[in-house]
Motif scaffolding. Structure first.
Motif, PDB file in Angstrom:
ATOM      1  N   GLY A 138     -11.138 -15.998   5.117  1.00  0.00           N
ATOM      2  CA  GLY A 138      -9.922 -15.456   4.513  1.00  0.00           C
ATOM      3  C   GLY A 138     -10.227 -14.414   3.457  1.00  0.00           C
ATOM      4  O   GLY A 138     -11.324 -13.865   3.380  1.00  0.00           O
ATOM      5  N   GLY A 139      -9.253 -14.167   2.632  1.00  0.00           N
ATOM      6  CA  GLY A 139      -9.405 -13.186   1.570  1.00  0.00           C
ATOM      7  C   GLY A 139      -8.136 -13.106   0.753  1.00  0.00           C
ATOM      8  O   GLY A 139      -7.197 -13.871   0.948  1.00  0.00           O
ATOM      9  N   GLY A 140      -8.140 -12.166  -0.163  1.00  0.00           N
ATOM     10  CA  GLY A 140      -6.976 -11.982  -1.021  1.00  0.00           C
ATOM     11  C   GLY A 140      -6.506 -10.550  -0.976  1.00  0.00           C
ATOM     12  O   GLY A 140      -6.973  -9.746  -0.165  1.00  0.00           O
ATOM     13  N   LEU A 141      -5.570 -10.224  -1.846  1.00  0.00           N
ATOM     14  CA  LEU A 141      -4.994  -8.890  -1.883  1.00  0.00           C
ATOM     15  C   LEU A 141      -5.222  -8.251  -3.247  1.00  0.00           C
ATOM     16  O   LEU A 141      -4.940  -8.868  -4.279  1.00  0.00           O
ATOM     17  CB  LEU A 141      -3.485  -8.949  -1.616  1.00  0.00           C
ATOM     18  N   LEU A 142      -5.727  -7.038  -3.233  1.00  0.00           N
ATOM     19  CA  LEU A 142      -5.782  -6.217  -4.434  1.00  0.00           C
ATOM     20  C   LEU A 142      -4.553  -5.319  -4.384  1.00  0.00           C
ATOM     21  O   LEU A 142      -4.447  -4.446  -3.523  1.00  0.00           O
ATOM     22  CB  LEU A 142      -7.058  -5.377  -4.486  1.00  0.00           C
ATOM     23  N   LYS A 143      -3.636  -5.559  -5.288  1.00  0.00           N
ATOM     24  CA  LYS A 143      -2.334  -4.901  -5.249  1.00  0.00           C
ATOM     25  C   LYS A 143      -2.220  -3.977  -6.453  1.00  0.00           C
ATOM     26  O   LYS A 143      -2.147  -4.443  -7.586  1.00  0.00           O
ATOM     27  CB  LYS A 143      -1.240  -5.970  -5.266  1.00  0.00           C
ATOM     28  N   SER A 144      -2.194  -2.679  -6.218  1.00  0.00           N
ATOM     29  CA  SER A 144      -2.029  -1.706  -7.297  1.00  0.00           C
ATOM     30  C   SER A 144      -0.675  -1.036  -7.143  1.00  0.00           C
ATOM     31  O   SER A 144      -0.138  -0.929  -6.040  1.00  0.00           O
ATOM     32  CB  SER A 144      -3.149  -0.658  -7.265  1.00  0.00           C
ATOM     33  N   PHE A 145      -0.111  -0.588  -8.251  1.00  0.00           N
ATOM     34  CA  PHE A 145       1.201   0.044  -8.183  1.00  0.00           C
ATOM     35  C   PHE A 145       1.277   1.140  -9.226  1.00  0.00           C
ATOM     36  O   PHE A 145       0.531   1.166 -10.201  1.00  0.00           O
ATOM     37  CB  PHE A 145       2.324  -0.988  -8.375  1.00  0.00           C
ATOM     38  N   ARG A 146       2.191   2.043  -8.996  1.00  0.00           N
ATOM     39  CA  ARG A 146       2.356   3.190  -9.887  1.00  0.00           C
ATOM     40  C   ARG A 146       3.810   3.647  -9.831  1.00  0.00           C
ATOM     41  O   ARG A 146       4.591   3.213  -8.976  1.00  0.00           O
ATOM     42  CB  ARG A 146       1.449   4.339  -9.468  1.00  0.00           C
ATOM     43  N   ILE A 147       4.163   4.538 -10.759  1.00  0.00           N
ATOM     44  CA  ILE A 147       5.485   5.123 -10.719  1.00  0.00           C
ATOM     45  C   ILE A 147       5.597   5.943  -9.444  1.00  0.00           C
ATOM     46  O   ILE A 147       4.744   6.768  -9.142  1.00  0.00           O
ATOM     47  CB  ILE A 147       5.723   6.035 -11.937  1.00  0.00           C
ATOM     48  N   ALA A 148       6.640   5.701  -8.675  1.00  0.00           N
ATOM     49  CA  ALA A 148       6.800   6.391  -7.399  1.00  0.00           C
ATOM     50  C   ALA A 148       7.087   7.872  -7.627  1.00  0.00           C
ATOM     51  O   ALA A 148       7.648   8.258  -8.649  1.00  0.00           O
ATOM     52  CB  ALA A 148       7.943   5.770  -6.613  1.00  0.00           C
ATOM     53  N   PRO A 149       6.699   8.715  -6.679  1.00  0.00           N
ATOM     54  CA  PRO A 149       7.063  10.136  -6.778  1.00  0.00           C
ATOM     55  C   PRO A 149       8.564  10.276  -6.877  1.00  0.00           C
ATOM     56  O   PRO A 149       9.319   9.505  -6.299  1.00  0.00           O
ATOM     57  CB  PRO A 149       6.538  10.722  -5.454  1.00  0.00           C
ATOM     58  N   ASP A 150       8.987  11.277  -7.627  1.00  0.00           N
ATOM     59  CA  ASP A 150      10.417  11.456  -7.854  1.00  0.00           C
ATOM     60  C   ASP A 150      11.157  11.607  -6.538  1.00  0.00           C
ATOM     61  O   ASP A 150      10.734  12.337  -5.645  1.00  0.00           O
ATOM     62  CB  ASP A 150      10.665  12.715  -8.710  1.00  0.00           C
TER      63      ASP A 150
END
Length: 453
Positions: A111-123
Motif C-alpha cells: 500500500g501507500g499514502g497520499l502526499l496532498k499539496s494545494f495552492r490558490i487556484a488560478p483566477d
C-alpha cells in the motif's frame, strides 16, 4: 473543531520537512490508515490548525475544506494520471484551492499514502449560466418594476433571503440589465472559504507577502473590474476585514496583501445574506456602518413556502432546462401533482424543488404524465409524512401549516440523517441542498453530533 490528542508516536518525515522549508509549500501526507502523518507549516497556517492534528483521521480536518467523505485513498487509480493536478477525494468547486495528489508507496508494504499539496487556484471568473429569475406575485412585480432603476445605479445592493431562494439568480439578472453587462460577473461565496483566506481571495496578494506567496495573486475584487462582484453569505466575512471592505465601498480603493500601493477599481458590489439583518447587528457580527452602506438598496426574496404560485412556473422552467441539457423529452406533471407540490413547504427552497424535478424526470417514462407515484420513493415518504396527521400531531389536531417552520425543518433533517445512517453528504443530496448548507442548518437547529468524543 475539537480533536483528541494522539497517543501514538509520530514518525519523522525529513524529506517532506526539507521540501516544505525550501519551497514554502502547503502540503500534508495521509497514511494508508487514513490518518494525517505530516503537515507543513504553511498548510497549518492556511487551514488554521495546529501540529496536534497529526495522526488524526483526515476527514476530521479536511472534510468540508479540501475533501468530502467520498474518499478514494485506497485506490491508486483514483490519484494517478497524466495531468499534474489530480483528484484525491474531489476537486473543490469553490475557490481558492487547486489540489495536487501523489501516491507515495510505503516501504515493505503493497500500500501507500497520499502526499496532498494545494495552492490558490488560478483566477477564474464564474460563467453566467443560462438561468432566469422565475417569479410572479406582488413582491416579484415590485422588484421587477424597480429593476431598471436599480440596474442603472452603482450603489451596493443587499439581497436578503433564505438559502436557495434565488439570490444569485437575481444578482445575475441585475448585472445583465445594467451598463456593466459587458463586464465580468464574479462570485465569491464567503461560506466556503476559511477565515484565513478571505482577505486573499477578495483583495489578492503581492509576491513574497507571506510564506508560500511565490507569485502575485489577483483577488476577486479587481477581477470584477467594470463588472459586478457578488459576495454571497456576507455574514461570514471576518470582522477584521469589514473595515477594509467598508473603505472600498466608500472610496473604491484597496491594497493587496503585502502591498503599500493603493489600487482603485470600478466594481459594483452585490451582497447577499440568508440571515435577518437585524440578527447580524444585534449579535455584532457586522459593523453597523458596513451594514448601512451595503443596505443602500435592499431587496428581500420570500421563501418558496410563501410563494406557492411560483412552483408550477419553476417546475416548467426546470423541465425545459433538463430537456435541453439531456436531449430527452421531459414528461408533463399532472395538475393533481402540481397541486400537491404547491402545498409542500420546501424548506430547501428552489434548490430542493430543482433536485426533486430532476430526480423525477430522470426516473420517469417520457410518454407518461407524471403523478404522485412517479416521484422518487424518498420524496413520496416525505410528502406523505407531512400531509397526513400522525402521532402527537394527530392528537393535538394541528395541521402542517400550524407547525412552526423550525419544527418542520428539524424533523425533516433528522429523518434524512436517519435514512443515510448519519452520512452528511448522502443526507444533503436527499434533501436537495449542499453539504455546507445542511451543516449550517444542523448547527442552527442544535443537531450537530459531538465531534469531541
Amino acid at each position: 473543531m475539537k480533536l483528541k490528542k494522539s497517543r501514538k508516536k509520530i514518525p519523522d518525515y525529513p524529506v517532506f520537512d526539507a521540501l516544505a522549508e525550501s519551497n514554502g509549500i502547503s502540503a500534508l501526507y495521509i497514511g494508508s490508515d487514513y490518518r494525517i502523518k505530516w503537515i507543513s507549516p504553511e498548510a497549518r497556517r492556511i487551514l488554521g490548525v495546529s501540529q496536534d492534528v497529526q495522526d488524526h483521521l483526515c476527514r476530521d480536518l479536511l472534510e468540508g475544506r479540501l475533501c468530502t467523505s467520498e474518499c478514494r485513498l485506497s485506490s491508486k487509480e483514483g490519484v494517478t494520471g497524466s495531468s499534474p493536478f489530480q483528484e484525491c477525494c474531489f476537486q473543490p468547486s469553490h475557490p481558492p484551492f487547486q489540489i495536487r495528489t501523489e501516491f507515495v508507496p510505503e516501504s515493505g508494504t503493497e500500500g501507500g499514502g497520499l502526499l496532498k499539496s494545494f495552492r490558490i487556484a488560478p483566477d477564474s471568473i464564474v460563467d453566467d449560466p443560462p438561468s432566469s429569475f422565475v417569479a410572479k406575485g406582488p413582491w416579484a412585480e415590485e422588484i421587477l418594476s424597480l429593476l431598471p432603476r436599480i440596474a442603472r445605479s452603482d450603489l451596493p445592493i443587499l439581497l436578503i433571503g433564505e438559502t436557495g431562494t434565488g439570490k444569485e439568480c437575481l444578482a445575475r439578472m441585475i448585472h445583465r440589465e445594467s451598463h456593466r453587462s459587458s463586464g465580468p460577473f464574479v462570485v465569491l461565496d464567503l461560506s466556503l472559504i476559511p477565515d484565513t483566506l478571505v482577505e486573499d481571495a477578495l483583495f489578492g496578494h503581492k509576491r513574497g507577502a507571506f510564506t508560500g506567496a511565490i507569485q502575485e495573486q489577483t483577488g476577486k475584487l479587481p477581477l470584477a473590474e467594470t463588472g459586478t462582484l457578488f459576495l454571497d453569505e456576507i455574514q461570514n466575512i471576518p470582522h477584521a476585514l469589514q473595515t477594509k471592505l467598508l473603505r472600498f465601498l466608500e472610496t473604491g480603493t484597496f491594497e493587496p496583501i503585502g502591498s503599500r500601493e493603493t489600487r482603485k477599481v470600478d466594481t459594483r458590489i452585490i451582497a447577499a445574506t440568508n440571515e435577518p439583518p437585524e440578527d447580524l447587528l444585534r449579535d455584532k457580527r457586522m459593523r453597523p456602518d458596513l451594514f448601512y452602506r451595503l443596505n443602500g438598496l435592499s431587496l428581500e426574496i420570500p421563501p418558496l413556502r410563501e410563494r406557492g404560485e411560483d412552483i408550477p412556473l419553476l417546475i416548467e422552467s426546470f423541465r425545459a432546462d433538463w430537456s435541453r441539457r439531456t436531449g430527452r423529452m421531459a414528461p408533463v406533471f399532472s395538475q393533481e401533482l402540481l397541486h400537491q407540490l404547491t402545498s409542500y413547504p420546501f424548506p430547501g427552497n428552489i434548490r430542493e424543488l430543482k433536485h426533486l424535478v430532476e430526480a423525477t424526470l430522470t426516473l420517469a417514462d417520457p410518454a407518461k404524465t407524471l403523478e404522485f407515484d412517479h416521484l422518487p420513493a424518498s420524496i413520496r415518504r416525505q410528502l406523505r409524512s407531512r400531509s397526513l396527521p400522525s402521532g402527537d400531531q394527530a392528537d393535538t389536531g394541528r395541521s402542517l401549516k400550524e407547525q412552526t417552520f423550525y419544527d418542520f425543518e428539524r424533523r425533516r433533517i433528522r429523518e434524512a440523517l436517519d435514512r443515510s445512517g448519519g452520512r452528511i453528504i448522502e443526507a444533503s443530496r436527499s434533501l436537495g441542498i449542499s453539504r455546507v448548507t445542511l451543516w449550517r442548518k444542523m448547527k442552527k437547529l442544535a443537531l450537530l453530533p459531538d465531534v469531541s468524543s
